[in-house]
Write a protein that holds these residues in place. Structure first.
Motif, mmCIF file in Angstrom:
data_model
loop_
_atom_site.group_PDB
_atom_site.id
_atom_site.type_symbol
_atom_site.label_atom_id
_atom_site.label_comp_id
_atom_site.label_asym_id
_atom_site.label_seq_id
_atom_site.Cartn_x
_atom_site.Cartn_y
_atom_site.Cartn_z
ATOM 1 N N THR A 152 0.861 -1.184 0.000
ATOM 2 C CA THR A 152 0.000 0.000 0.000
ATOM 3 C C THR A 152 0.898 1.235 0.000
ATOM 4 O OG1 THR A 152 -1.728 -1.126 1.264
ATOM 5 C CG2 THR A 152 -1.803 1.275 1.204
ATOM 6 N N ILE A 153 0.687 2.125 -0.934
ATOM 7 C CA ILE A 153 1.452 3.371 -1.002
ATOM 8 C C ILE A 153 0.514 4.532 -0.696
ATOM 9 C CG2 ILE A 153 2.830 4.908 -2.439
ATOM 10 C CD1 ILE A 153 3.625 2.491 -4.116
ATOM 11 N N LYS A 154 0.792 5.237 0.369
ATOM 12 C CA LYS A 154 0.045 6.465 0.659
ATOM 13 C C LYS A 154 0.757 7.628 -0.034
ATOM 14 C CE LYS A 154 -1.941 7.522 4.619
ATOM 15 N NZ LYS A 154 -3.306 7.879 4.168
ATOM 16 N N ILE A 155 0.064 8.259 -0.957
ATOM 17 C CA ILE A 155 0.598 9.468 -1.577
ATOM 18 C C ILE A 155 0.226 10.622 -0.668
ATOM 19 C CG2 ILE A 155 0.569 10.971 -3.599
ATOM 20 C CD1 ILE A 155 -0.234 8.571 -5.270
ATOM 21 N N GLU A 156 1.204 11.173 0.011
ATOM 22 C CA GLU A 156 0.934 12.224 0.991
ATOM 23 C C GLU A 156 0.853 13.604 0.338
ATOM 24 O OE1 GLU A 156 3.945 11.592 3.971
ATOM 25 O OE2 GLU A 156 2.678 10.112 5.007
ATOM 26 N N PHE A 242 9.246 8.009 -10.046
ATOM 27 C CA PHE A 242 9.122 6.554 -10.031
ATOM 28 C C PHE A 242 9.921 5.971 -8.868
ATOM 29 C CE2 PHE A 242 12.775 7.450 -12.749
ATOM 30 C CZ PHE A 242 13.731 6.545 -12.322
ATOM 31 N N MET A 243 9.547 4.771 -8.516
ATOM 32 C CA MET A 243 10.175 4.065 -7.403
ATOM 33 C C MET A 243 10.515 2.659 -7.874
ATOM 34 S SD MET A 243 8.627 3.746 -3.558
ATOM 35 C CE MET A 243 7.271 2.690 -4.076
ATOM 36 N N GLU A 244 11.784 2.282 -7.757
ATOM 37 C CA GLU A 244 12.217 0.965 -8.195
ATOM 38 C C GLU A 244 12.097 -0.047 -7.060
ATOM 39 O OE1 GLU A 244 16.082 2.085 -9.859
ATOM 40 O OE2 GLU A 244 15.164 2.030 -11.866
ATOM 41 N N MET A 245 12.244 -1.312 -7.423
ATOM 42 C CA MET A 245 11.964 -2.393 -6.481
ATOM 43 C C MET A 245 12.824 -2.323 -5.225
ATOM 44 S SD MET A 245 9.477 -3.943 -7.873
ATOM 45 C CE MET A 245 9.365 -5.461 -6.935
ATOM 46 N N ASP A 246 14.080 -1.902 -5.357
ATOM 47 C CA ASP A 246 14.957 -1.860 -4.186
ATOM 48 C C ASP A 246 14.610 -0.709 -3.238
ATOM 49 O OD1 ASP A 246 15.820 0.245 -5.729
ATOM 50 O OD2 ASP A 246 17.909 -0.384 -5.823
ATOM 51 N N GLU A 247 13.681 0.152 -3.660
ATOM 52 C CA GLU A 247 13.247 1.246 -2.795
ATOM 53 C C GLU A 247 11.974 0.901 -2.021
ATOM 54 O OE1 GLU A 247 14.198 5.368 -4.802
ATOM 55 O OE2 GLU A 247 13.404 4.011 -6.342
ATOM 56 N N ILE A 248 11.445 -0.280 -2.276
ATOM 57 C CA ILE A 248 10.218 -0.692 -1.593
ATOM 58 C C ILE A 248 10.573 -1.238 -0.215
ATOM 59 C CG2 ILE A 248 8.268 -2.289 -1.622
ATOM 60 C CD1 ILE A 248 8.295 -2.131 -4.656
ATOM 61 N N LYS A 249 10.208 -0.483 0.793
ATOM 62 C CA LYS A 249 10.452 -0.870 2.191
ATOM 63 C C LYS A 249 9.494 -0.061 3.063
ATOM 64 C CE LYS A 249 14.599 0.173 1.315
ATOM 65 N NZ LYS A 249 16.073 0.366 1.302
ATOM 66 N N PRO A 250 9.115 -0.611 4.211
ATOM 67 C CA PRO A 250 8.121 0.080 5.051
ATOM 68 C C PRO A 250 8.607 1.455 5.495
ATOM 69 C CG PRO A 250 8.461 -2.186 5.792
ATOM 70 C CD PRO A 250 9.542 -1.890 4.800
ATOM 71 N N GLY A 251 7.659 2.399 5.564
ATOM 72 C CA GLY A 251 7.982 3.712 6.090
ATOM 73 C C GLY A 251 7.938 4.803 5.042
ATOM 74 N N PRO A 252 8.306 6.025 5.446
ATOM 75 C CA PRO A 252 8.242 7.180 4.532
ATOM 76 C C PRO A 252 9.385 7.170 3.523
ATOM 77 C CG PRO A 252 9.119 7.831 6.666
ATOM 78 C CD PRO A 252 8.714 6.400 6.808
ATOM 79 N N ILE A 253 9.118 7.789 2.378
ATOM 80 C CA ILE A 253 10.146 7.950 1.355
ATOM 81 C C ILE A 253 9.818 9.191 0.541
ATOM 82 C CG2 ILE A 253 8.897 6.433 -0.243
ATOM 83 C CD1 ILE A 253 11.567 5.593 -1.457
ATOM 84 N N VAL A 254 10.833 9.921 0.134
ATOM 85 C CA VAL A 254 10.646 11.039 -0.787
ATOM 86 C C VAL A 254 11.399 10.716 -2.070
ATOM 87 C CG1 VAL A 254 10.263 12.782 0.980
ATOM 88 C CG2 VAL A 254 12.585 12.326 0.216
ATOM 89 N N HIS A 282 4.395 7.156 1.688
ATOM 90 C CA HIS A 282 4.582 6.283 2.856
ATOM 91 C C HIS A 282 4.157 4.874 2.439
ATOM 92 C CE1 HIS A 282 4.124 4.398 6.791
ATOM 93 N NE2 HIS A 282 4.872 5.381 7.269
ATOM 94 N N GLN A 283 5.052 3.920 2.664
ATOM 95 C CA GLN A 283 4.799 2.539 2.226
ATOM 96 C C GLN A 283 4.423 1.626 3.392
ATOM 97 O OE1 GLN A 283 7.663 1.184 -0.992
ATOM 98 N NE2 GLN A 283 8.922 2.731 0.023
#
Length: 288
Positions: A152-156, A242-254, A282-283
């Motif tokens: 689940t990706i929350k677009i903040e 865009f977000m690549e597979m190695d960036e998929i991890k729980p928590g916030p990201i910019v 936020h993932q």
């Protein structure tokens, strides 16, 4: 066989494929087919060569919710649209014209710099009526499966220096392989209504429609920011991320924003701005 007949056969095949998936309970695949057909129909209505069809034969919209048995009533209409002369089975109204362009298509119509200022003088209410994607096309989370992971990706929010000038802003989310091919149904967020300084707030959850373990190597999740241009009367892609597979991890990201046109193959990337403005996400990972 004429081009019009070929086009109608293509529509009918797409519609039949969607209703077949629907009847089999494969809802994700069905929605994907319905969206493909809807884009084909919309493209035909907006085409300058659509004179082959009368106004009565062109797309309409309805406020009703359709069940599968209702949708199947449309099959003979699509199949025989050139000769169909019976009453339409639903209460519909003409769709106000609003051109929605594919990523990069607007490049052929205009030369737009990142620094483009106001989208037009005066109030938005002074322009012709349009059909914004107010409710979006977001899909529910898939059923969980043992040992499989859902995302689940929350677009903040998104940071843009002209955030307050963007009309009917929304984000299109897609999952692409290395060749830019869709791996998931494309989803649109609802139109954002809250703007604050250099930020447009979305605060919306997007459910990725495939288990992470099933995504191909090199896949990426794309976010295309779109807004309406009243002067030119179409919806334009302003930038993407865009977000690549190695960036998929729980928590916030910019993640960084790039200039259009959207490069799904990720080969020619140019930052939108040197300013510290990003897409804030936020993932959340779900695994049984």
């Amino acid at each position: 066989m004429s081009d019009v007949t070929k086009t109608i056969q293509k529509w009918h095949a797409s519609f039949k494929k969607g209703t077949d998936f629907d009847s089999w309970g494969q809802l994700v695949e069905a929605i994907d087919e319905y969206q493909i057909l809807a884009r084909q129909l919309q493209k035909e209505v907006q085409s300058s060569n659509s004179s082959e069809f009368t106004e009565d034969q062109k797309c309409t919209q309805s406020s009703e919710e359709f069940k599968l048995e209702d949708l199947k009533k449309l099959e003979p209409i699509i199949k025989n649209i050139l000769t169909y002369n019976k009453s339409f089975p639903f209460d519909v109204q003409p769709v106000p014209l609003r051109k929605i362009l594919a990523p990069g298509e607007e490049e052929n119509l205009e030369v737009e710099e990142e620094e483009e200022a106001a989208v037009g003088a005066g109030s938005p209410e002074s322009f012709p009526s349009r059909v914004p994607a107010l409710q979006g096309t977001l899909l529910p989370r898939l059923p969980s499966e043992p040992g499989m992971t859902l995302l689940t990706i929350k677009i903040e929010k998104i940071g843009l220096k002209d955030a307050g000038q963007c009309i009917d802003p929304y984000i299109t989310v897609s999952v692409k392989d290395l060749n830019g091919m869709d791996l998931n149904p494309v989803q649109d967020t609802p139109v954002a209504t809250r703007k604050e300084d250099t930020y447009i707030h979305f605060s919306v959850d997007v459910e990725i429609q495939k288990h992470l373990e099933e995504l191909s190597k090199g896949a990426a999740i794309f976010f295309e920011f779109k807004h309406y241009k009243p002067k030119k009367k179409f919806t334009s892609t302003k930038c993407f991320a865009f977000m690549e597979m190695d960036e998929i991890k729980p928590g916030p990201i910019v993640i960084e924003l790039y200039k259009k046109p959207t490069d799904f193959k990720r080969k020619k990337l140019h930052l939108l701005t040197k300013k510290p403005l990003y897409l804030h996400l936020h993932q959340t990972l779900h695994k049984d």
